[in-house]
Scaffold this motif. Structure first.
Motif, short mmCIF file in Angstrom:
data_model
loop_
_atom_site.label_atom_id
_atom_site.label_comp_id
_atom_site.label_asym_id
_atom_site.label_seq_id
_atom_site.Cartn_x
_atom_site.Cartn_y
_atom_site.Cartn_z
N SER A 24 16.28 -26.54 -25.81
CA SER A 24 16.72 -26.56 -27.22
C SER A 24 15.68 -26.13 -28.25
O SER A 24 16.03 -26.14 -29.57
N LEU A 25 14.55 -26.44 -27.86
CA LEU A 25 13.22 -25.93 -28.78
C LEU A 25 12.90 -24.71 -28.78
O LEU A 25 12.13 -24.31 -29.46
N GLY A 26 13.69 -23.70 -28.09
CA GLY A 26 13.42 -22.13 -28.15
C GLY A 26 13.50 -21.57 -26.79
O GLY A 26 13.53 -22.41 -25.72
N PRO A 27 13.60 -20.31 -26.86
CA PRO A 27 13.67 -19.51 -25.41
C PRO A 27 12.43 -19.55 -24.88
O PRO A 27 11.21 -19.52 -25.56
N GLY A 28 12.61 -19.76 -23.38
CA GLY A 28 11.34 -19.54 -22.48
C GLY A 28 10.19 -20.16 -22.69
O GLY A 28 10.15 -21.30 -23.47
N GLY A 29 8.96 -20.08 -22.05
CA GLY A 29 7.76 -20.78 -22.29
C GLY A 29 7.47 -21.97 -21.85
O GLY A 29 8.70 -22.70 -20.85
N ARG A 30 6.32 -22.36 -21.35
CA ARG A 30 6.23 -23.45 -20.42
C ARG A 30 5.29 -24.34 -21.36
O ARG A 30 4.50 -23.97 -22.12
N ASP A 31 5.59 -25.75 -21.63
CA ASP A 31 5.07 -26.56 -22.49
C ASP A 31 4.40 -27.98 -21.62
O ASP A 31 4.85 -28.15 -20.49
N VAL A 32 3.53 -28.57 -22.45
CA VAL A 32 2.90 -29.69 -21.86
C VAL A 32 3.77 -31.18 -22.49
O VAL A 32 3.44 -30.81 -23.46
N PHE A 33 4.20 -31.71 -21.66
CA PHE A 33 4.76 -32.76 -22.26
C PHE A 33 4.20 -34.31 -21.61
O PHE A 33 3.74 -34.33 -20.53
N LEU A 34 3.90 -35.11 -22.55
CA LEU A 34 3.39 -36.27 -22.31
C LEU A 34 4.19 -37.59 -22.69
O LEU A 34 4.57 -37.26 -23.75
#
Length: 182
Positions: A24-34
């Motif tokens: 829901s934050l945008g297409p694709g990509g890898r993010d780091v979640f804490l």
């Protein structure tokens, strides 16, 4: 959020650190979640939750914080990625004045940031991964701090569902990257 093979939790105190994507934050990509669960009672976690009230809402449920309020640092050592959550002492002291004294967590009880004595280390989490944060326009991708009320065993799928239902918030934190020390 689980499309990547390297989503892992390390049992020795580094739970709630994942790499994945929030659709829901945008297409694709890898993010780091804490993850920052409401059940976490560490002094640094309590201060981090307190500082989240200083956020400014962007998209619904997504809050942006000033780098002076709360920031993150990536550090790679071999196949390990560490994320350190940092806050400025003066911001904490100013913000804590509004709290009743019996509820205050004193920043002096937390370790100093070894690279900046004006900051304290709130949390540090690590995981084994080949992920390297992306740099764009001179800035590294932010760390997404997930503020949630799910239990300590909640995983990335549950936190994503909670966010999409409006039951968890995501704070976008500016981050820096230390050179790889491997």
């Amino acid at each position: 959020m689980t499309k990547d093979d390297d989503i892992q939790q390390i049992p020795e105190g580094s739970a709630e650190l994942w790499i994945g994507a929030v659709p829901s934050l945008g297409p694709g990509g890898r993010d780091v979640f804490l993850g920052l669960g409401s059940y976490a009672d560490e002094p640094g976690a309590r201060l981090a939750r307190f500082l989240l009230d200083r956020g400014h809402e962007g998209e619904e449920g997504v809050f942006y914080l000033l780098p002076e309020d709360l920031a993150a640092r990536y550090e790679r050592t071999g196949d390990r990625l560490a994320v350190t959550l940092l806050a400025r002492r003066d911001v904490l002291a100013h913000s804590l004045r509004a709290c009743p004294e019996e509820e205050r967590v004193l920043p002096g009880a937390l370790p100093s940031d070894p690279l900046d004595a004006d900051r304290v280390v709130l949390l540090r989490r690590e995981l084994t991964t080949d992920f390297v944060p992306v740099e764009q326009a001179g800035e590294f991708q932010p760390v997404l701090l997930v503020d949630h009320t799910a239990g300590p065993d909640a995983g990335p799928e549950e936190l994503t569902a909670l966010f999409e239902e409006g039951e968890a918030g995501i704070a976008v934190l500016n981050a820096e990257l230390l050179p790889d020390r491997a």
